[in-house]
Design a protein around this motif. Structure first.
Motif, PDB file in Angstrom:
ATOM      1  N   GLU A 137      -8.779  10.038   6.028  1.00  0.00           N
ATOM      2  CA  GLU A 137      -7.432   9.725   5.541  1.00  0.00           C
ATOM      3  C   GLU A 137      -6.501   9.354   6.699  1.00  0.00           C
ATOM      4  O   GLU A 137      -5.724   8.395   6.603  1.00  0.00           O
ATOM      5  CB  GLU A 137      -6.863  10.915   4.770  1.00  0.00           C
ATOM      6  CG  GLU A 137      -5.469  10.692   4.236  1.00  0.00           C
ATOM      7  CD  GLU A 137      -4.902  11.914   3.528  1.00  0.00           C
ATOM      8  OE1 GLU A 137      -3.706  11.870   3.201  1.00  0.00           O
ATOM      9  OE2 GLU A 137      -5.630  12.899   3.295  1.00  0.00           O
ATOM     10  N   GLU A 171      -7.307   5.873   7.769  1.00  0.00           N
ATOM     11  CA  GLU A 171      -6.801   4.877   6.820  1.00  0.00           C
ATOM     12  C   GLU A 171      -5.297   4.709   6.960  1.00  0.00           C
ATOM     13  O   GLU A 171      -4.777   3.598   6.862  1.00  0.00           O
ATOM     14  CB  GLU A 171      -7.169   5.275   5.393  1.00  0.00           C
ATOM     15  CG  GLU A 171      -8.649   5.137   5.110  1.00  0.00           C
ATOM     16  CD  GLU A 171      -9.075   5.717   3.777  1.00  0.00           C
ATOM     17  OE1 GLU A 171      -8.250   6.394   3.110  1.00  0.00           O
ATOM     18  OE2 GLU A 171     -10.237   5.505   3.395  1.00  0.00           O
ATOM     19  N   LEU A 172      -4.575   5.804   7.194  1.00  0.00           N
ATOM     20  CA  LEU A 172      -3.131   5.706   7.408  1.00  0.00           C
ATOM     21  C   LEU A 172      -2.822   4.927   8.681  1.00  0.00           C
ATOM     22  O   LEU A 172      -1.845   4.176   8.736  1.00  0.00           O
ATOM     23  CB  LEU A 172      -2.499   7.101   7.455  1.00  0.00           C
ATOM     24  CG  LEU A 172      -2.402   7.833   6.122  1.00  0.00           C
ATOM     25  CD1 LEU A 172      -2.000   9.294   6.337  1.00  0.00           C
ATOM     26  CD2 LEU A 172      -1.419   7.140   5.184  1.00  0.00           C
ATOM     27  N   ASP A 227      -4.638   2.443   9.839  1.00  0.00           N
ATOM     28  CA  ASP A 227      -4.842   1.042   9.477  1.00  0.00           C
ATOM     29  C   ASP A 227      -3.657   0.495   8.686  1.00  0.00           C
ATOM     30  O   ASP A 227      -3.215  -0.626   8.910  1.00  0.00           O
ATOM     31  CB  ASP A 227      -6.131   0.877   8.667  1.00  0.00           C
ATOM     32  CG  ASP A 227      -7.378   1.163   9.488  1.00  0.00           C
ATOM     33  OD1 ASP A 227      -7.286   1.167  10.735  1.00  0.00           O
ATOM     34  OD2 ASP A 227      -8.442   1.404   8.884  1.00  0.00           O
ATOM     35  N   GLU A 228      -3.128   1.294   7.756  1.00  0.00           N
ATOM     36  CA  GLU A 228      -1.983   0.859   6.955  1.00  0.00           C
ATOM     37  C   GLU A 228      -0.760   0.649   7.841  1.00  0.00           C
ATOM     38  O   GLU A 228      -0.031  -0.332   7.676  1.00  0.00           O
ATOM     39  CB  GLU A 228      -1.660   1.889   5.871  1.00  0.00           C
ATOM     40  CG  GLU A 228      -2.672   1.943   4.759  1.00  0.00           C
ATOM     41  CD  GLU A 228      -2.401   3.082   3.779  1.00  0.00           C
ATOM     42  OE1 GLU A 228      -1.281   3.631   3.766  1.00  0.00           O
ATOM     43  OE2 GLU A 228      -3.324   3.414   3.021  1.00  0.00           O
ATOM     44  N   GLN A 229      -0.526   1.561   8.777  1.00  0.00           N
ATOM     45  CA  GLN A 229       0.630   1.428   9.667  1.00  0.00           C
ATOM     46  C   GLN A 229       0.501   0.205  10.563  1.00  0.00           C
ATOM     47  O   GLN A 229       1.478  -0.499  10.808  1.00  0.00           O
ATOM     48  CB  GLN A 229       0.799   2.689  10.507  1.00  0.00           C
ATOM     49  CG  GLN A 229       1.324   3.859   9.722  1.00  0.00           C
ATOM     50  CD  GLN A 229       1.459   5.114  10.561  1.00  0.00           C
ATOM     51  OE1 GLN A 229       0.856   5.243  11.614  1.00  0.00           O
ATOM     52  NE2 GLN A 229       2.260   6.042  10.090  1.00  0.00           N
ATOM     53  N   ALA A 274      -1.141  -2.551   9.827  1.00  0.00           N
ATOM     54  CA  ALA A 274      -0.943  -3.721   8.978  1.00  0.00           C
ATOM     55  C   ALA A 274       0.548  -3.939   8.701  1.00  0.00           C
ATOM     56  O   ALA A 274       1.029  -5.074   8.738  1.00  0.00           O
ATOM     57  CB  ALA A 274      -1.714  -3.564   7.670  1.00  0.00           C
ATOM     58  N   LEU A 275       1.278  -2.857   8.432  1.00  0.00           N
ATOM     59  CA  LEU A 275       2.719  -2.975   8.205  1.00  0.00           C
ATOM     60  C   LEU A 275       3.441  -3.460   9.458  1.00  0.00           C
ATOM     61  O   LEU A 275       4.349  -4.288   9.387  1.00  0.00           O
ATOM     62  CB  LEU A 275       3.301  -1.641   7.748  1.00  0.00           C
ATOM     63  CG  LEU A 275       3.000  -1.219   6.321  1.00  0.00           C
ATOM     64  CD1 LEU A 275       3.501   0.200   6.063  1.00  0.00           C
ATOM     65  CD2 LEU A 275       3.634  -2.185   5.332  1.00  0.00           C
TER      66      LEU A 275
END
Length: 137
Positions: free
Chosen positions: A116, A119-120, A122-124, A126-127
């Motif tokens: 998790e 994944e967070l 990766d999300e950060q 991308a943002l």
């Protein structure tokens, strides 16, 4: 006695929030499991990690490394230096015993937490990239 993590305040770091929530729910069990495997040193390791998480404003590299080391300890994955558990003092347990089953479940949950966190990350990223593209335009 373990103190609960404050749940009414959230940090600006979603990864730290996820780790704090995990340790709020499973911290005592993780202390017990690490203690069974590595004695007082294992228990102390988890308590130091939890103390650091209480004081942190973000999940830094050192805390991430400690989480991975805790997972390796619970997995009985040998690692070098002074962090290697002393398995000679660990009592032989029946693999079907509830204690071993609980340690396995805790290890799996900790692995899920590590995934998790990744994944967070990766999300950060991308943002941040999307925000950078918008600023450039």
């Amino acid at each position: 006695m373990l103190r609960k993590f404050p749940t009414n305040t959230l940090s600006a770091d979603p990864q730290l929030d996820a780790v704090r929530a995990h340790f709020d729910k499973h911290g005592a069990a993780l202390c017990n499991a690490a203690g069974l495997i590595n004695g007082e040193a294992g228990t102390a390791r988890v308590l130091r990690l939890m103390s650091g998480l209480r004081e942190a404003s973000r999940l830094d590299r050192a805390a991430r490394r400690k989480l991975v080391e805790l997972h390796r300890l619970l997995s009985l994955d040998p690692f070098g230096d002074d962090l290697e558990p002393d398995l000679s003092s660990w009592p032989l347990l029946d693999p079907a015993s509830p204690v071993v089953e609980e340690i396995c479940l805790l290890t799996d949950r900790l692995y899920d937490l590590l995934v998790e966190i990744g994944e967070l990350d990766d999300e950060q990223k991308a943002l941040a990239l999307a925000h950078g593209v918008q600023d450039a335009a």
